[in-house]
Design a protein around this motif. Structure first.
Motif, mmCIF file in Angstrom:
data_model
loop_
_atom_site.group_PDB
_atom_site.id
_atom_site.type_symbol
_atom_site.label_atom_id
_atom_site.label_comp_id
_atom_site.label_asym_id
_atom_site.label_seq_id
_atom_site.Cartn_x
_atom_site.Cartn_y
_atom_site.Cartn_z
ATOM 1 N N VAL A 162 -17.235 -7.572 3.934
ATOM 2 C CA VAL A 162 -16.568 -6.846 3.101
ATOM 3 C C VAL A 162 -15.460 -7.481 2.412
ATOM 4 O O VAL A 162 -14.550 -8.287 2.625
ATOM 5 N N MET A 163 -15.479 -7.075 1.117
ATOM 6 C CA MET A 163 -14.844 -7.796 0.192
ATOM 7 C C MET A 163 -13.617 -6.679 -0.354
ATOM 8 O O MET A 163 -13.692 -5.376 -0.393
ATOM 9 N N ALA A 164 -12.215 -7.006 -0.240
ATOM 10 C CA ALA A 164 -11.196 -6.194 -0.457
ATOM 11 C C ALA A 164 -10.113 -6.967 -1.323
ATOM 12 O O ALA A 164 -10.115 -8.083 -1.775
ATOM 13 N N ASP A 165 -9.078 -6.064 -1.846
ATOM 14 C CA ASP A 165 -8.030 -6.572 -2.769
ATOM 15 C C ASP A 165 -6.854 -6.316 -1.908
ATOM 16 O O ASP A 165 -6.727 -5.193 -1.330
ATOM 17 N N ILE A 166 -5.455 -6.620 -2.521
ATOM 18 C CA ILE A 166 -4.053 -6.371 -2.073
ATOM 19 C C ILE A 166 -3.506 -6.130 -3.327
ATOM 20 O O ILE A 166 -2.129 -6.450 -3.469
ATOM 21 N N ASN A 167 -3.895 -5.947 -4.561
ATOM 22 C CA ASN A 167 -3.397 -6.061 -5.665
ATOM 23 C C ASN A 167 -2.735 -4.362 -6.330
ATOM 24 O O ASN A 167 -3.314 -4.118 -7.298
ATOM 25 N N ALA A 168 -1.906 -4.059 -5.578
ATOM 26 C CA ALA A 168 -1.383 -2.540 -6.052
ATOM 27 C C ALA A 168 -0.250 -2.357 -5.117
ATOM 28 O O ALA A 168 -0.017 -2.933 -4.035
ATOM 29 N N ASP A 169 0.674 -1.548 -5.575
ATOM 30 C CA ASP A 169 1.786 -1.153 -4.699
ATOM 31 C C ASP A 169 1.451 -0.529 -3.441
ATOM 32 O O ASP A 169 0.318 0.138 -3.420
ATOM 33 N N GLY A 170 2.050 -0.975 -2.568
ATOM 34 C CA GLY A 170 1.595 -0.419 -0.832
ATOM 35 C C GLY A 170 0.533 -1.314 -0.227
ATOM 36 O O GLY A 170 0.511 -1.133 0.993
#
Length: 217
Positions: A200-208
């Motif tokens: 599973v590929m994910a991102d953390i590039n946003a507020d919250g």
């Protein structure tokens, strides 16, 4: 699954990240020593041993058996003694949708990205280009750092983290161990050197998103 693993998953997340899928197995074999059991019990046990905690390519990770839909056959071939059934059944599958927000634990970091665990599934990867910008890898600490204004926001291991799903990959099984060594995380290579049939590929590039502690203040 261990109860402790489920305890770390919120009820809302459980409802969102799973789906019920219908499957069919045309040759469920019940061995002679199990033929004395009630048919449904014997077939249920065999289906669970074949599918639970297994990844089905292009579908997802089978979590549990939901129900047996139909059973046909019961053929016993000469000289074998086993009974063979055609079984249609439904299973609960882990397959989060793109854009879904999930909380987990940051387990490992390297130059390529972050590895996140959600208790019952650990092959979640956040590549470096999908982190908060700008982020850099601290060679001394072996951690990623979000350079937020004048502050250094370290992404410490074992911290709760909130991620957003970007995609699911089902890498082909490597033919040799050498082939696995040359692969990336998104190609099925894990930090401990094993093969992950589902990533599973994910991102953390946003507020919250990112470490949950960042957003508590």
């Amino acid at each position: 699954l261990e109860p402790s693993a489920w305890a770390r998953v919120s009820p809302e997340a459980i409802l969102a990240m799973f789906q019920i899928s219908r499957l069919e197995d045309a040759n469920v074999k019940i061995l002679p020593e199990n033929l004395g059991k009630p048919r449904l019990e014997a077939i249920t046990q065999e289906i669970e041993s074949l599918y639970i905690d297994k990844v089905i390519k292009d579908l997802g990770l089978v979590i549990t058996l939901y129900e047996i839909v139909s059973i046909e056959g019961g053929t016993v071939y000469p000289g074998e003694g086993s009974a063979h059934f055609k079984v249609e059944f439904r299973v609960v599958v882990f397959r989060p949708f793109v854009g879904e927000i999930i909380e987990g634990t940051l387990k490992k970091a390297d130059k390529t990205g972050l590895y996140v665990d959600i208790g019952f599934f650990s092959d979640i990867f956040v590549p470096e280009h999908l982190m908060q910008e700008p982020s850099v890898f601290d060679e001394d600490e072996q951690l990623w750092v979000w350079m937020y204004e004048d502050a250094k926001m370290f992404m410490d291991l074992e911290e709760p983290v909130r991620i957003r799903i970007q995609g699911i990959k089902f890498p082909d099984q490597p033919r040799t161990s050498d082939e696995l060594v040359g692969r990336t995380a998104l190609e099925g290579a894990t930090p401990d050197g094993t093969f992950a049939p589902m990533v599973v590929m994910a991102d953390i590039n946003a507020d919250g998103l990112g470490l949950i502690s960042w957003w508590k203040q």
